[in-house]
Design an enzyme around this catalytic site. Structure first.
Site, mmCIF file in Angstrom:
data_model
loop_
_atom_site.group_PDB
_atom_site.id
_atom_site.type_symbol
_atom_site.label_atom_id
_atom_site.label_comp_id
_atom_site.label_asym_id
_atom_site.label_seq_id
_atom_site.Cartn_x
_atom_site.Cartn_y
_atom_site.Cartn_z
ATOM 1 N N GLU A 1 0.837 -1.196 0.000
ATOM 2 C CA GLU A 1 0.000 0.000 0.000
ATOM 3 C C GLU A 1 0.877 1.254 0.000
ATOM 4 O O GLU A 1 1.759 1.405 0.834
ATOM 5 C CB GLU A 1 -0.923 0.008 1.223
ATOM 6 C CG GLU A 1 -1.878 -1.181 1.299
ATOM 7 C CD GLU A 1 -2.970 -1.150 0.234
ATOM 8 O OE1 GLU A 1 -3.123 -0.101 -0.443
ATOM 9 O OE2 GLU A 1 -3.665 -2.176 0.074
ATOM 10 N N CYS B 1 -7.083 -1.402 8.743
ATOM 11 C CA CYS B 1 -5.789 -1.430 8.043
ATOM 12 C C CYS B 1 -5.377 -0.014 7.651
ATOM 13 O O CYS B 1 -4.298 0.461 7.997
ATOM 14 C CB CYS B 1 -5.879 -2.309 6.795
ATOM 15 S SG CYS B 1 -6.091 -4.062 7.162
ATOM 16 N N HIS C 1 -0.810 -5.807 2.507
ATOM 17 C CA HIS C 1 -1.997 -6.663 2.591
ATOM 18 C C HIS C 1 -1.636 -8.057 2.091
ATOM 19 O O HIS C 1 -0.977 -8.197 1.047
ATOM 20 C CB HIS C 1 -3.128 -6.109 1.714
ATOM 21 C CG HIS C 1 -4.109 -5.287 2.487
ATOM 22 N ND1 HIS C 1 -4.415 -3.976 2.152
ATOM 23 C CD2 HIS C 1 -4.869 -5.571 3.577
ATOM 24 C CE1 HIS C 1 -5.311 -3.503 3.015
ATOM 25 N NE2 HIS C 1 -5.599 -4.451 3.877
#
Length: 209
Positions: free
Chosen positions: A85, A149, A168
Site C-alpha cells: 500500500e 488497516c 496486505h
C-alpha cells in the site's frame, strides 16, 4: 543500546469477522521465526481490530522503540497477491470494529492531511521482489480500504513522517501458506530497509563521526 542494529517493528492483526485466524498475524509470526538478519532488531506485535486500541498502541510502539521502520500487515479477503500500500487515508471510517465502535469524526487525525504517502518507493520494492524468484505475486495499491488497516497505516505514517509501510496479504491458502507469506514478508521488508538505507546515505550528514 546497540546502535549498529536497526530496529524494525512488524504488526499483524487479530481475528475479526470471518477471519477467525488472521493470515496477517500468522505471516508476521512466520517472519519472526525467519528474522531479518543479524543487524536488525525485529519486534512483532498483534494488533486488535479496534480503533481505540490502535490510537494508543501505535504511538506507544514509536515512543518505546524509536524504530527505523514500522511495517503493518493486514489481511484482505479480496486479495490474491501480496499488496504493497502506497498511502494511508484520513477520512471515511464508517465500518464498526470488534467493539462495534467507529470514530465519531470518521477520521484518524483531526486536521491531518487527507492522504499521506510512504517515503518508501513501493513500485521499486514490488519490482525487486517480483524479479527475485520468490514465487509469490506482489502488486501495489493506493487504497488500503478505509477500515482498521488504512486507519492504522495513516496513524503510523502521520507519526513517522512517512517512515511506515503497509502490506496486505490474502487469506491463508488463497493461494499462499503462512510459510510462503512469511518468506515474502522477509524479502519485502529487507528491500524496504535497503531503500531506506540508500536514501539516508544520500542525505548529507552534519554530525562528525
Amino acid at each position: 543500546m546497540d546502535n549498529s542494529k536497526r530496529t524494525v517493528i512488524v504488526t499483524g492483526f487479530g481475528p475479526f469477522g470471518e477471519h477467525t485466524v488472521n493470515a496477517s498475524w500468522v505471516a508476521v509470526q512466520e517472519l519472526k521465526k525467519l528474522g531479518l538478519g543479524q543487524d536488525v532488531d525485529l519486534h512483532v506485535h498483534e494488533v486488535p481490530v479496534e480503533y481505540q486500541t490502535v490510537q494508543s498502541l501505535v504511538p506507544s510502539l514509536w515512543e518505546r522503540y524509536h524504530p527505523q521502520l514500522v511495517v503493518h500487515v493486514g489481511v484482505s479477503g479480496m486479495a490474491t497477491t501480496i499488496t504493497l500500500e502506497k498511502c494511508g487515508h484520513n477520512h471515511g471510517y464508517t465500518g464498526l470494529d470488534n467493539c462495534s465502535f467507529c470514530p465519531d469524526t470518521k477520521c484518524c487525525v483531526d486536521g491531518g492531511p487527507e492522504c499521506i504517502d510512504s517515503v518508501i518507493d513501493m513500485d521499486s520494492v514490488c519490482k525487486r521482489v517480483s524479479t527475485s524468484g520468490l514465487g509469490v505475486a506482489v502488486s501495489v495499491s493506493k487504497d488500503a480500504g478505509r477500515y482498521l488497516c488504512d486507519y492504522t497505516y495513516y496513524t503510523s505514517l502521520y507519526l513517522s513522517q512517512g517512515r511506515s509501510a503497509f502490506i496486505h496479504v490474502p487469506p491463508l491458502g488463497k493461494p499462499y501458506s503462512g510459510e510462503d507469506l512469511g518468506r515474502a514478508l522477509q524479502a519485502i521488508v529487507q528491500e524496504m530497509l535497503e531503500l531506506l538505507g540508500q536514501a539516508e546515505d544520500t542525505i548529507p550528514c552534519e554530525h562528525e563521526h
